[in-house]
Scaffold this motif. Structure first.
Motif: not given
Lengths: 487, 504
Positions: B411, B334-335, B414-415, A63-68, B484, A73, A71, A186-187, B488, B338, B480-481
């Motif tokens: 996120l 790293t986020l 805190l990542s 569904w959703i992907s955060f970051g690359q 995103l 999520f 790294f 999550f983190a 990306h 973004e 959201p992708n």
């Protein structure tokens, strides 16, 4: 798509159809709303069938992907059911029909909007019980917030806006804490899938911190004393048709969350704070019962009664053994039905006599004998008369808690006596008290009003007489949790 | 510089900027020479076409190798391209908002001032030199000062422009002062060169001056993004300026502020050794920025609680959002890029949407009081539902893009490191606090009734803008992708460490 997706989003059919009907055709709207609210029940019965025939119902879609990479999520759209959530889904679907029927009789103004918001609320509740992913859970959880705010604030009693705001802020803070927990998990774990989190190894301090935060977050919802003031306000101010859903299933998200996440994710830490939970449960049980005893008004009496009954759920959870958990789940379902029926009756009484004060309702058994009779029946179910659902849940809970914490259990039994005292006081005063109601012109339960009564009373008796009809489903959930505690 | 060197540059890099320059010049000439009978609202069409063409040019630049021209002062990289897209989207939305209620037929300067301001912002996104950067900043600022006072007959608009000039001038001076320290310490204005010299200054007596430079520059830039301590101008200027200008200031100007902040701070201080061992300079400073971010979120939301004027309420809400956007800057990960990119995108849609509805109602009732919303649901269900979407997104309720933006920020924070949990908790608490005034608007829309039962007619351009905003918010809230993945796919080369292109 899968059956669960269809189930969760089935209220959309009603929403779309209602939007298509012009607002002048009130009768048609009501018919559509009631018929469409049956759809989720049909879907949940199919899901029930599938679950018990051993079919795999779970769905998992990216569904959703955060970051690359590396790294990133990922959040997946994941639905699935366990035995307990399955029963809660069924309960939601049943209570929704009942509440919708009630609303057709009791909600006078802005009916279309009321029905639209309730259907939206239903998507939220069904989604909460069907998700297998914390982010998804949270989205559905918050989806209930806005419709509830508008429903309370628009269709409530004298202090409706205050009640709506207090609902919003208490639950807002509760979900804020929940969100922090979710994101920390999550983190740390890299996923929000229930299983992945349950299998992750977290440090003891972190687990304890997260567990306590969860206890507060769901403590607002359940509610745990002293986080209960908003809930009393909502019970008193919101329209009875809405309170049926609110007390019936919405508050049960708290119990579900504590069992699914509290014990499910942090079994070892939960073992450590089980005595604290037990004491909180005891406080809920006794405090709720004592305050209920002095209430002069039916809605606040049963609000405190709900608090007291949720104490039993907490005791069952704290027992951390098979009987206790079974009792807690049983109590969750049983109280959902009882509370909904009670508030249905209060709604009927309020409609016809225009009061909910116990002293002004004396002699109800003369003027509205059937209503008074059903009220007596549900009162007895609530205080745990054998043969009704309340008995089974209290019996099992205390069986469990006596095994692990005998002292607390012994004190807890006082609560059961108090429950009998306040319920009987209220019911006796109403049925046999000084006659103050005018005898003429008040219609008793009739016609459509029998639909909700017969459904809910039937289920209360069914579960009371054949507890296996319920344990059959929840057993898998209980065993799964017990396995985690043992392992 | 002779002709040959000039021609040798790859001028294609500046295609979007040239488009804007040409259109802006053209518009000013048209405005000058066209007869009075020509309604100046049609200039908006030219401006719109210009923005669209620039947008297409920028899109075509995605995926290009990073390149620098003009003696390494102007740089095109994925950072610049991705943020220029945001600026162009923001300017396009503001244009859609402004075009509907153009009454003074002979006043056309709004459109080309909007474009020059946009040009300034785009230059800032691409600059690799403190001078270029400052020129961009000034171009944006001066255009915005005039824009704030564009309603010449209105006392409030004049007051707003005056306040903006004085406050803005001060802030620019402070920024420039900070830049002068950087120049003094390193003898260069080129960001690459500065970043090569800076490491030699750490743990020398010059270190104190470097900290001064950092603080000065940050404080000066805090003005543009309207964070504490330079947030005071926001409500006054927002209140006095015409609503399209308010939208421009809170959307494009703020985005530009964040762009310059990221460009300067990440390139210069992102990997620079910190004051203590095993930390970067940004990390050494994180505590202070964190305190400012926390104060911004708390103050913004608390002050918004007491506002009845919708523009002021949105001003404080914009301050609070600046605070949320600072969180990724504090908790570098790293986020980070973004986070800021996505949140700015979402923020544009919800703020322009909200202000557009305020504009419609203001034109109808002539008041900016919160009560303009009373009984809106009865009067215009469509507007009520659109406003509900914008409000819920601003409040960060799940199902809207605002929630995903906040989730992404938290996120990201805190990542890598659990330390920002305090800041994150403050952010979430501030969000819950903001429910009070955001839901206060919903209370007006749904619970109150309005004695004036007039139907509201929305001009077609405005309607389109509103629906674009609403669809974007719901679309990005559920999937959201869509945004995103785009980010990306093209921008996967930049993350915080690779952003530091100068350091080999």
């Amino acid at each position: 798509m899968g059956w669960l997706t269809l189930l969760v989003f089935s209220p959309i059919v009603g929403i779309v159809l209602l939007l298509l009907v012009p607002s002048t055709q009130a009768k048609l709207q009501k018919r559509i709303a009631v018929i469409c609210s049956i759809l989720p029940l049909i879907m949940s019965i199919i899901v029930y069938q599938q679950f018990h025939s051993g079919a795999d119902l779970s769905i998992r879609v990216p569904w959703i992907s955060f970051g690359q990479y590396p790294f990133s999520f990922f959040v997946e759209y994941e639905l699935g059911v366990s035995g307990f959530s399955l029963v809660l889904l069924l309960l939601t679907a049943v209570l929704m029909i009942v509440s919708m029927v009630t609303a057709t009789m009791q909600i006078k103004k802005g009916w279309k909007q009321y029905a639209l918001l309730t259907l939206l609320l239903e998507i939220g509740i069904l989604g909460v019980f069907a998700s297998q992913n914390l982010i998804l859970f949270f989205i559905f959880f918050e989806l209930t917030l806005v419709p509830m705010f508008l429903l309370i604030g628009k269709w409530g009693g004298m202090e409706k806006e205050r009640a709506a705001y207090s609902y919003l802020l208490y639950n807002g803070i509760g979900s804020a804490i929940l969100l922090i927990v979710i994101i920390v998990l999550f983190a740390n774990v890299g996923s929000t899938n229930y299983e992945a989190i349950a299998n992750a190894s977290l440090s003891t301090e972190l687990s304890m911190g997260l567990l306590i935060s969860l206890l507060i977050a769901f403590g607002v919802k359940l509610p745990i004393v002293p986080l209960h003031t908003w809930m009393v306000r909502v019970h008193v101010q919101a329209p009875p048709a809405l309170v049926m859903i609110h007390a019936g299933v919405l508050l049960k998200i708290g119990a579900y969350g504590l069992m699914q996440f509290g014990i499910g994710f942090f079994p070892a830490s939960f073992q450590d704070i089980a005595p604290v939970v037990a004491i909180l449960g005891l406080v809920n049980l006794l405090y709720g019962a004592c305050i209920a005893f002095v209430q002069k008004e039916l809605r606040s009496l049963f609000a405190y009664s709900s608090i007291s009954h949720m104490g039993i759920v907490l005791l069952g959870i704290a027992a951390m053994n098979e009987a206790g958990l079974q009792g807690a789940m049983f109590q969750t379902i049983s109280h959902g039905l009882i509370a909904a029926l009670v508030f249905f009756l209060i709604g009927v009484v309020k409609e016809k006599t225009e009061t909910t004060y116990i002293t002004r309702l004396g002699g109800l058994s003369r003027t509205m004998p059937l209503t008074a009779g059903v009220l007596l029946a549900v009162g007895l179910a609530s205080l745990g008369l054998p043969g009704m659902s309340g008995f089974v849940s209290e019996f099992m809970t205390f069986l469990g808690i006596f095994e692990s914490m005998p002292v607390i259990a012994a004190i807890g039994t006082i609560g059961i006596i108090l429950t009998a005292a306040y319920i009987l006081r209220a019911v006796m005063d109403i049925t046999f008290g000084k006659e103050v109601l005018a005898q003429q012109g008040i219609a008793d339960l009739q016609g459509k009003e029998w639909i909700p009564v017969s459904i809910m009373l039937g289920l209360i008796l069914l579960i009371g007489v054949f507890p296996t009809s319920l344990t059959h489903s929840i057993q898998t959930s209980v065993e799964a949790i017990v396995l985690r505690i043992g392992g | 510089m002779d002709m040959e060197t000039l021609l040798a540059y790859d001028w294609g890099i500046m295609a979007p900027e040239f488009t804007i320059v040409i259109i802006a010049t053209l518009l000013s000439l048209l405005d000058l020479f066209l007869p009075h009978s020509f309604h100046r609202k049609w200039l908006s069409v030219f401006a719109g076409v210009g923005i669209l063409v620039a947008f297409v040019f920028t899109l075509s630049q995605l995926g290009q190798e990073a390149d620098m021209i003009l003696y390494d002062t102007y740089r095109l990289d994925l950072f610049a391209t991705s943020f220029k897209l945001l600026l162009l989207i923001g300017a396009g939305l503001v244009l859609g908002l402004s075009a509907s209620y153009h009454r003074k037929r002979e006043q056309g300067e709004f459109y080309y001032l909007l474009l020059t301001a946009l040009l300034g912002a785009m230059m800032m996104a691409s600059s690799a030199d403190l001078i270029t950067l400052f020129v961009g900043l000034e171009l944006l600022s001066i255009s915005s000062y005039i824009l704030a006072g564009i309603d010449k007959q209105s006392l409030k608009s004049n007051e707003s422009a005056m306040k903006y000039v004085i406050n803005g001038g001060m802030a620019t001076a402070i920024t420039l002062f900070g830049f002068s320290y950087l120049y003094g310490l390193t003898g260069s204005t080129q960001l690459t060169t500065i970043s090569e010299i800076l490491p030699s200054l750490i743990r020398t007596p010059a270190q104190g001056l470097l900290i001064m430079a950092f603080i000065m520059t940050f404080v000066g830039l805090a003005f543009k993004i309207s964070t504490v301590p330079f947030h005071m101008w926001t409500p006054d200027v927002y209140e006095g300026a015409p609503i399209p200008v308010t939208a421009f200031l809170s959307v494009v100007s703020k985005a530009a502020g964040f762009i310059i902040l990221l460009r300067v701070f990440l390139t210069l201080f992102g990997t620079l050794e910190g004051l203590r061992l095993n930390e970067t300079f940004m990390q050494s400073m994180a505590l202070w920025i964190g305190v400012l971010a926390a104060l911004t979120m708390i103050l913004g939301n608390i002050l918004a609680l007491r506002q009845h004027n919708m523009k002021r309420l949105f001003a404080y809400s914009s301050v609070a959002h600046a605070g949320y956007l600072l969180v990724p800057v504090v908790a570098l990960s790293t986020l980070t890029l973004e986070n800021i990119w996505f949140y700015l995108l979402v923020y544009m849609f919800m703020t322009v949407g909200g202000l557009a509805i305020i504009y419609v109602l203001y034109e109808k009732h002539g008041t900016l009081d919160l009560e303009m919303f009373s009984g809106l649901y009865k009067r215009s269900p469509a507007l009520a539902i659109l406003m509900t979407i914008f409000i819920l997104s601003l409040a960060g309720i799940p199902g809207t893009a605002g929630f995903i933006g906040k989730l992404n920020i938290i996120l990201g924070a805190l990542s890598t490191d659990p330390a920002p949990i305090v800041l994150v908790s403050i952010m979430i608490a501030a969000t819950v606090l903001s429910y009070v005034f955001y839901f206060g608007i919903l209370v007006q829309i749904y619970f109150r009734s309005n004695p004036f039962q007039v139907t509201i007619k929305v001009p077609i351009v405005m309607k389109t803008t509103l629906w674009i905003c609403a669809i974007a918010i719901i679309g990005l809230g559920i999937l959201p992708n869509l945004a995103l993945d785009f980010y990306h796919h093209y921008v996967d080369l930049i993350n915080v460490t690779e952003m530091l292109w100068m350091r080999g």
